[in-house]
Design a protein around this motif. Structure first.
Motif, mmCIF file in Angstrom:
data_model
loop_
_atom_site.group_PDB
_atom_site.id
_atom_site.type_symbol
_atom_site.label_atom_id
_atom_site.label_comp_id
_atom_site.label_asym_id
_atom_site.label_seq_id
_atom_site.Cartn_x
_atom_site.Cartn_y
_atom_site.Cartn_z
ATOM 1 N N VAL A 65 6.377 8.972 -0.421
ATOM 2 C CA VAL A 65 5.770 9.031 0.914
ATOM 3 C C VAL A 65 4.438 9.791 0.859
ATOM 4 C CG1 VAL A 65 6.027 9.974 3.233
ATOM 5 C CG2 VAL A 65 7.949 8.816 2.144
ATOM 6 N N THR A 66 4.431 10.919 0.155
ATOM 7 C CA THR A 66 3.214 11.730 0.070
ATOM 8 C C THR A 66 2.090 10.962 -0.620
ATOM 9 O OG1 THR A 66 4.560 13.751 -0.039
ATOM 10 C CG2 THR A 66 2.248 13.907 -0.742
ATOM 11 N N GLY A 67 2.391 10.406 -1.790
ATOM 12 C CA GLY A 67 1.382 9.663 -2.531
ATOM 13 C C GLY A 67 0.902 8.444 -1.775
ATOM 14 N N PHE A 68 1.830 7.764 -1.092
ATOM 15 C CA PHE A 68 1.470 6.571 -0.320
ATOM 16 C C PHE A 68 0.427 6.903 0.736
ATOM 17 C CE2 PHE A 68 1.975 3.484 3.055
ATOM 18 C CZ PHE A 68 2.093 2.270 2.372
ATOM 19 N N TRP A 69 0.684 7.977 1.492
ATOM 20 C CA TRP A 69 -0.247 8.352 2.553
ATOM 21 C C TRP A 69 -1.583 8.827 2.000
ATOM 22 C CZ3 TRP A 69 -0.976 7.489 7.443
ATOM 23 C CH2 TRP A 69 0.092 7.032 8.217
ATOM 24 N N LEU A 70 -1.562 9.514 0.870
ATOM 25 C CA LEU A 70 -2.817 9.931 0.249
ATOM 26 C C LEU A 70 -3.639 8.719 -0.172
ATOM 27 C CD1 LEU A 70 -1.634 12.962 -1.938
ATOM 28 C CD2 LEU A 70 -3.036 13.039 0.142
ATOM 29 N N GLY A 71 -2.953 7.685 -0.674
ATOM 30 C CA GLY A 71 -3.645 6.458 -1.059
ATOM 31 C C GLY A 71 -4.258 5.746 0.135
ATOM 32 N N VAL A 72 -3.518 5.704 1.242
ATOM 33 C CA VAL A 72 -4.034 5.086 2.465
ATOM 34 C C VAL A 72 -5.265 5.833 2.959
ATOM 35 C CG1 VAL A 72 -3.540 4.688 4.907
ATOM 36 C CG2 VAL A 72 -1.832 4.082 3.180
ATOM 37 N N LEU A 73 -5.174 7.156 3.010
ATOM 38 C CA LEU A 73 -6.296 7.958 3.511
ATOM 39 C C LEU A 73 -7.501 7.877 2.575
ATOM 40 C CD1 LEU A 73 -4.323 11.091 4.773
ATOM 41 C CD2 LEU A 73 -5.300 9.232 6.145
ATOM 42 N N PHE A 74 -7.253 7.789 1.273
ATOM 43 C CA PHE A 74 -8.338 7.662 0.301
ATOM 44 C C PHE A 74 -9.138 6.380 0.546
ATOM 45 C CE2 PHE A 74 -9.640 5.951 -3.912
ATOM 46 C CZ PHE A 74 -10.597 6.900 -4.230
ATOM 47 N N LEU A 197 1.685 14.750 -16.244
ATOM 48 C CA LEU A 197 2.803 13.814 -16.167
ATOM 49 C C LEU A 197 3.707 14.027 -14.955
ATOM 50 C CD1 LEU A 197 3.961 13.298 -19.858
ATOM 51 C CD2 LEU A 197 2.924 11.631 -18.320
ATOM 52 N N PRO A 198 3.961 15.285 -14.510
ATOM 53 C CA PRO A 198 4.796 15.451 -13.313
ATOM 54 C C PRO A 198 4.207 14.795 -12.072
ATOM 55 C CG PRO A 198 4.644 17.518 -14.514
ATOM 56 C CD PRO A 198 3.663 16.584 -15.146
ATOM 57 N N ALA A 199 2.901 14.516 -12.088
ATOM 58 C CA ALA A 199 2.259 13.894 -10.932
ATOM 59 C C ALA A 199 2.405 12.377 -10.940
ATOM 60 C CB ALA A 199 0.776 14.261 -10.895
ATOM 61 N N LEU A 200 3.054 11.826 -11.962
ATOM 62 C CA LEU A 200 3.150 10.369 -12.095
ATOM 63 C C LEU A 200 3.753 9.689 -10.866
ATOM 64 C CD1 LEU A 200 2.433 8.129 -14.088
ATOM 65 C CD2 LEU A 200 4.727 8.339 -15.049
ATOM 66 N N PRO A 201 4.849 10.184 -10.284
ATOM 67 C CA PRO A 201 5.383 9.535 -9.074
ATOM 68 C C PRO A 201 4.384 9.513 -7.924
ATOM 69 C CG PRO A 201 6.999 11.044 -9.998
ATOM 70 C CD PRO A 201 5.711 11.291 -10.715
ATOM 71 N N TYR A 202 3.611 10.581 -7.800
ATOM 72 C CA TYR A 202 2.605 10.643 -6.736
ATOM 73 C C TYR A 202 1.477 9.655 -6.992
ATOM 74 C CZ TYR A 202 4.931 14.971 -5.338
ATOM 75 O OH TYR A 202 5.863 15.886 -4.918
ATOM 76 N N LEU A 203 1.072 9.517 -8.255
ATOM 77 C CA LEU A 203 -0.005 8.592 -8.592
ATOM 78 C C LEU A 203 0.439 7.140 -8.418
ATOM 79 C CD1 LEU A 203 -1.504 10.363 -11.745
ATOM 80 C CD2 LEU A 203 -2.552 10.138 -9.497
ATOM 81 N N LEU A 204 1.680 6.851 -8.765
ATOM 82 C CA LEU A 204 2.207 5.497 -8.573
ATOM 83 C C LEU A 204 2.168 5.112 -7.097
ATOM 84 C CD1 LEU A 204 5.296 5.619 -10.968
ATOM 85 C CD2 LEU A 204 3.413 3.987 -11.166
ATOM 86 N N SER A 205 2.674 5.996 -6.256
ATOM 87 C CA SER A 205 2.707 5.695 -4.821
ATOM 88 C C SER A 205 1.322 5.784 -4.193
ATOM 89 C CB SER A 205 3.677 6.634 -4.101
ATOM 90 O OG SER A 205 3.435 7.980 -4.435
ATOM 91 N N PHE A 206 0.428 6.589 -4.766
ATOM 92 C CA PHE A 206 -0.957 6.649 -4.310
ATOM 93 C C PHE A 206 -1.612 5.272 -4.460
ATOM 94 C CE2 PHE A 206 -5.489 7.193 -4.893
ATOM 95 C CZ PHE A 206 -5.846 8.190 -4.009
ATOM 96 N N ALA A 207 -1.429 4.665 -5.633
ATOM 97 C CA ALA A 207 -1.980 3.326 -5.866
ATOM 98 C C ALA A 207 -1.360 2.313 -4.910
ATOM 99 C CB ALA A 207 -1.742 2.911 -7.316
ATOM 100 N N ALA A 208 -0.063 2.459 -4.633
ATOM 101 C CA ALA A 208 0.607 1.543 -3.706
ATOM 102 C C ALA A 208 0.024 1.663 -2.304
ATOM 103 C CB ALA A 208 2.105 1.831 -3.674
ATOM 104 N N GLY A 209 -0.190 2.888 -1.837
ATOM 105 C CA GLY A 209 -0.755 3.089 -0.505
ATOM 106 C C GLY A 209 -2.147 2.510 -0.387
#
Length: 251
Positions: A65-74, A197-209
């Motif tokens: 959810v966090t990464g997704f929204w960051l991707g949308v806002l980016f 590497l711990p940021a990988l889930p956030y980066l994956l969802s960032f790209a999705a957003g």
């Protein structure tokens, strides 16, 4: 590299097709691209992001959810600060500029090639790092899917420019340049994911957003504009199921 080749060969259509793309063909190709991007966002990016956060228990959705929204806002910020012009539109978006119409058309496609490159880069980084949720076959499926939807994007840029009187070689170059940002974004994202590497889930969802933003803000409106909008919807479903099949068959 394969996603960029999709744009390259799509732009090459300018050398073999005499007339520009018919508006209905443009809408159907855009619908196909939208379907691929939505399916890739879900199965290749958001699902792996949540699987990698499974140790968080009930909160496993938080990185996605966090990464997704960051991707949308980016993408929202890029949409506001970069001047660009969408196909079949006479009103530029972003700040006022003296850029030519052709340059703004290329910038519009370049904008939504950024998240596609990021998606490939972050999945590749996860596979190289030995992440159990990301396989070589799954990475290949994502690359093939994005390459398929990049083919019509290259044609949608080069063919209208040729129709407007631009020489074939130059129209082809503009089409190719619109996709050059993908390998660059992929490399930068791979480096970032490899270092943290711990940021990988956030980066994956960032790209999705970021990809979903492009689909909803640009591709779906273009695919459903004018008459015969149901064709855009049918091609959206086709692109979605093609990407779904690739992900299951190769994943």
């Amino acid at each position: 590299m394969s996603p960029f080749l999709g744009t390259f060969f799509g732009a090459g259509c300018v050398f073999f097709m005499r007339d520009g793309l018919h508006p209905i063909i443009q809408r159907t190709l855009t619908g196909f691209a939208a379907g691929v991007m939505v399916a890739a966002s879900v199965w290749s990016l958001l699902v792996p992001a949540m699987e990698q956060a499974v140790e968080m228990g009930r909160w496993a959705f938080l990185p996605a959810v966090t990464g997704f929204w960051l991707g949308v806002l980016f993408l929202l910020v890029l949409d506001r600060v970069i001047p660009h012009l969408h196909q079949n539109s006479s009103q530029p978006e972003g700040p006022r500029t003296r850029l030519k119409r052709t340059s703004m058309l290329v910038l519009a496609v370049t904008l939504h090639n950024i998240p596609e490159g990021m998606a490939v880069g972050v999945v590749l980084a996860g596979w190289i790092a030995g992440n159990s949720g990301i396989t070589a076959a799954g990475t290949l499926a994502l690359s093939i899917g994005i390459a398929l939807q990049n083919f019509p994007e290259g044609a949608i840029i080069s063919m209208p420019l040729r129709t407007e009187g631009m020489r074939k070689g130059r129209a082809f170059l503009y089409g190719v340049l619109s996709g050059i940002v993908e390998p660059l974004a992929a490399i930068l994202t791979m480096l970032a994911a490899g270092l943290i590497l711990p940021a990988l889930p956030y980066l994956l969802s960032f790209a999705a957003g970021a990809m979903i933003y492009v689909v909803v803000e640009e591709l779906i409106p273009e695919a459903s504009a004018g008459e015969h909008s149901n064709l855009g919807m049918l091609l959206f479903a086709a692109g979605f199921t093609v990407m779904l099949a690739l992900d299951v068959a190769l994943g």
